[in-house]
Design an enzyme around this catalytic site. Sequence first.
Site, PDB file in Angstrom:
ATOM      1  CG  ASP A  34       6.155  47.375  18.431  1.00 47.43           C
ATOM      2  OD1 ASP A  34       5.232  47.837  17.735  1.00 47.43           O
ATOM      3  OD2 ASP A  34       7.307  47.862  18.426  1.00 47.43           O
ATOM      4  CG  ASP A  52      14.051  42.576  15.075  1.00 51.76           C
ATOM      5  OD1 ASP A  52      13.466  42.851  13.992  1.00 51.76           O
ATOM      6  OD2 ASP A  52      15.247  42.855  15.300  1.00 51.76           O
ATOM      7  CE1 TYR A 141       5.733  53.229   4.355  1.00 46.77           C
ATOM      8  CE2 TYR A 141       4.569  54.622   2.786  1.00 46.77           C
ATOM      9  CZ  TYR A 141       4.559  53.777   3.878  1.00 46.77           C
ATOM     10  OH  TYR A 141       3.366  53.484   4.498  1.00 46.77           O
TER      11      TYR A 141
HETATM   12  N1  LIG Z   1      -0.338  55.400   9.574  1.00 47.66           N
HETATM   13  C1  LIG Z   1      -0.580  55.679   8.297  1.00 47.66           C
HETATM   14  O1  LIG Z   1      -1.007  56.793   7.962  1.00 47.66           O
HETATM   15  C2  LIG Z   1      -0.356  54.613   7.251  1.00 47.66           C
HETATM   16  C3  LIG Z   1      -0.774  54.872   5.940  1.00 47.66           C
HETATM   17  C4  LIG Z   1      -0.560  53.909   4.966  1.00 47.66           C
HETATM   18  C5  LIG Z   1       0.039  52.700   5.303  1.00 47.66           C
HETATM   19  N2  LIG Z   1       0.445  52.475   6.578  1.00 47.66           N
HETATM   20  C6  LIG Z   1       1.110  51.198   6.862  1.00 47.66           C
HETATM   21  O2  LIG Z   1       0.503  50.545   7.972  1.00 47.66           O
HETATM   22  C7  LIG Z   1       1.497  49.840   8.731  1.00 47.66           C
HETATM   23  C8  LIG Z   1       1.455  50.280  10.182  1.00 47.66           C
HETATM   24  O3  LIG Z   1       1.615  51.678  10.215  1.00 47.66           O
HETATM   25  P1  LIG Z   1       1.608  52.522  11.573  1.00 47.66           P
HETATM   26  O4  LIG Z   1       1.177  53.885  11.207  1.00 47.66           O
HETATM   27  O5  LIG Z   1       0.928  51.794  12.654  1.00 47.66           O
HETATM   28  O6  LIG Z   1       3.181  52.577  11.834  1.00 47.66           O
HETATM   29  P2  LIG Z   1       3.962  53.033  13.168  1.00 47.66           P
HETATM   30  O7  LIG Z   1       5.264  53.584  12.745  1.00 47.66           O
HETATM   31  O8  LIG Z   1       3.071  53.853  14.027  1.00 47.66           O
HETATM   32  O9  LIG Z   1       4.176  51.617  13.893  1.00 47.66           O
HETATM   33  C9  LIG Z   1       5.074  50.659  13.416  1.00 47.66           C
HETATM   34  C10 LIG Z   1       5.488  49.803  14.592  1.00 47.66           C
HETATM   35  O10 LIG Z   1       6.457  48.851  14.123  1.00 47.66           O
HETATM   36  C11 LIG Z   1       7.399  48.679  15.173  1.00 47.66           C
HETATM   37  N3  LIG Z   1       8.654  48.138  14.640  1.00 47.66           N
HETATM   38  C12 LIG Z   1       9.692  48.814  14.109  1.00 47.66           C
HETATM   39  N4  LIG Z   1      10.662  47.961  13.766  1.00 47.66           N
HETATM   40  C13 LIG Z   1      10.229  46.710  14.056  1.00 47.66           C
HETATM   41  C14 LIG Z   1      10.774  45.410  13.929  1.00 47.66           C
HETATM   42  N5  LIG Z   1      12.002  45.210  13.417  1.00 47.66           N
HETATM   43  N6  LIG Z   1      10.031  44.358  14.328  1.00 47.66           N
HETATM   44  C15 LIG Z   1       8.797  44.544  14.871  1.00 47.66           C
HETATM   45  N7  LIG Z   1       8.232  45.746  15.043  1.00 47.66           N
HETATM   46  C16 LIG Z   1       8.942  46.825  14.625  1.00 47.66           C
HETATM   47  C17 LIG Z   1       7.569  50.053  15.779  1.00 47.66           C
HETATM   48  O11 LIG Z   1       8.090  49.975  17.108  1.00 47.66           O
HETATM   49  C18 LIG Z   1       6.143  50.604  15.720  1.00 47.66           C
HETATM   50  O12 LIG Z   1       5.451  50.381  16.937  1.00 47.66           O
HETATM   51  C19 LIG Z   1       2.819  50.098   8.012  1.00 47.66           C
HETATM   52  O13 LIG Z   1       3.082  49.057   7.101  1.00 47.66           O
HETATM   53  C20 LIG Z   1       2.556  51.377   7.261  1.00 47.66           C
HETATM   54  O14 LIG Z   1       3.390  51.491   6.133  1.00 47.66           O
HETATM   55  C21 LIG Z   1       0.258  53.403   7.560  1.00 47.66           C
END
Ligand SMILES: NC(=O)c1ccc[n+]([C@@H]2O[C@H](COP(=O)([O-])OP(=O)(O)OC[C@H]3O[C@@H](n4cnc5c(N)ncnc54)[C@H](O)[C@@H]3O)[C@@H](O)[C@H]2O)c1
Length: 318
Positions: A34, A52, A141
């Site tokens: 992360d 990153d 998004y």
């Molecule tokens: N949670 C939901 O309800 C949901 C629904 C549909 C799709 N998704 C998709 O699932 C995936 C994960 O979602 P989530 O809910 O765990 O998201 P989240 O926001 O909880 O976690 C995303 C993580 O990415 C990290 N991050 C941010 N910038 C970064 C970078 N440059 N490099 C590496 N890491 C980085 C953040 O620190 C965070 O821990 C995403 O693609 C999201 O679009 C989630």
Amino acid sequence: MDRILVTGAAGQIGSELVPALRERYSADCVVASDIRIVAPAAAQQGPFEQLDCTKPEQIQEILRRYEVRRIFHLAAMLSAAAEEKPQAAWELNMGGLYNVLELARQHRCALFFPSSIGAFGTTTPRDKTPQDTIQRPDTIYGVTKVSGELLCDYYAHRFGLDVRGLRLPGLISHATLPGGGTTDYAVAIFYQAIRYRHYTCFLRPDTSLDMMYMPDAIRAILALMDADAAKLKHRNAFNITAMNFTPDALAAAIRKHLPDFRIDYEIDPMRQAIADSWPRSVDDDAARAEWGWKPYYDIDTMTKDMLEKLGAKLKPVR
Ligand SMILES: NC(=O)c1ccc[n+]([C@@H]2O[C@H](COP(=O)([O-])OP(=O)(O)OC[C@H]3O[C@@H](n4cnc5c(N)ncnc54)[C@H](O)[C@@H]3O)[C@@H](O)[C@H]2O)c1
């Protein structure tokens, strides 16, 4: 054992996917990563790398060092957060995905990419949204998710990359708070119900959206990646759902356990507009037919489990 890399592993999905992968395979072969450094306790449960995803050289170095063969790419900016910072959202959601796809191609890795119900828009049929339909999202998004789906398909047919994905609905979980999505209310409501018996919701009471409890989402991700490739006609961007409800219906489900729970509404126009551009429900027949998708949790079993799990760690504030 092939090594696995999880990006964005400290987020809502990653914090439950990483333990599930480690239990299934072994702790050593699952590299969590992360941009944020995780708490020492989480980092001790297996390899953790600060990564990153907008920096291809960092991804490359980790893929080489651990000889990674499978990537779960979760790093992204969620819907409401992305609308606040559209340029940064494009850079992470598209730039990060492009880097991961290109390096997965070079290192012959299989890849999981989560899309979303946000990949649809106002011109999409909103009820029982079909698997293959109009996708003209209005949010940054959604633009990154539909572009991501197309780019994944391109890498699959042009380079033979084994890239698979799901259009996830709103996810409900008790381990980690959600990261700035439109469906976050369906998690926050449980915290507030236990602490204060009261929640102020940012969506209208009749806003119907598809949702899923995290254990079902983790099972779906693992099942899709295990599925026989020969049986997958779509491979990528499968519609899946488990339940469908409005804030009003969720409040009623909570009241079965906490009769004095009250909900009121202060609508956030930005998040309401996003929700209004998404399907009210999706058709997940393709996922059911091609790889046997079936959810376990509905609104009542999810609500009971959420209240039990959160009730064990939160105290009422009176
Ligand atoms: N949670 C939901 O309800 C949901 C629904 C549909 C799709 N998704 C998709 O699932 C995936 C994960 O979602 P989530 O809910 O765990 O998201 P989240 O926001 O909880 O976690 C995303 C993580 O990415 C990290 N991050 C941010 N910038 C970064 C970078 N440059 N490099 C590496 N890491 C980085 C953040 O620190 C965070 O821990 C995403 O693609 C999201 O679009 C989630």
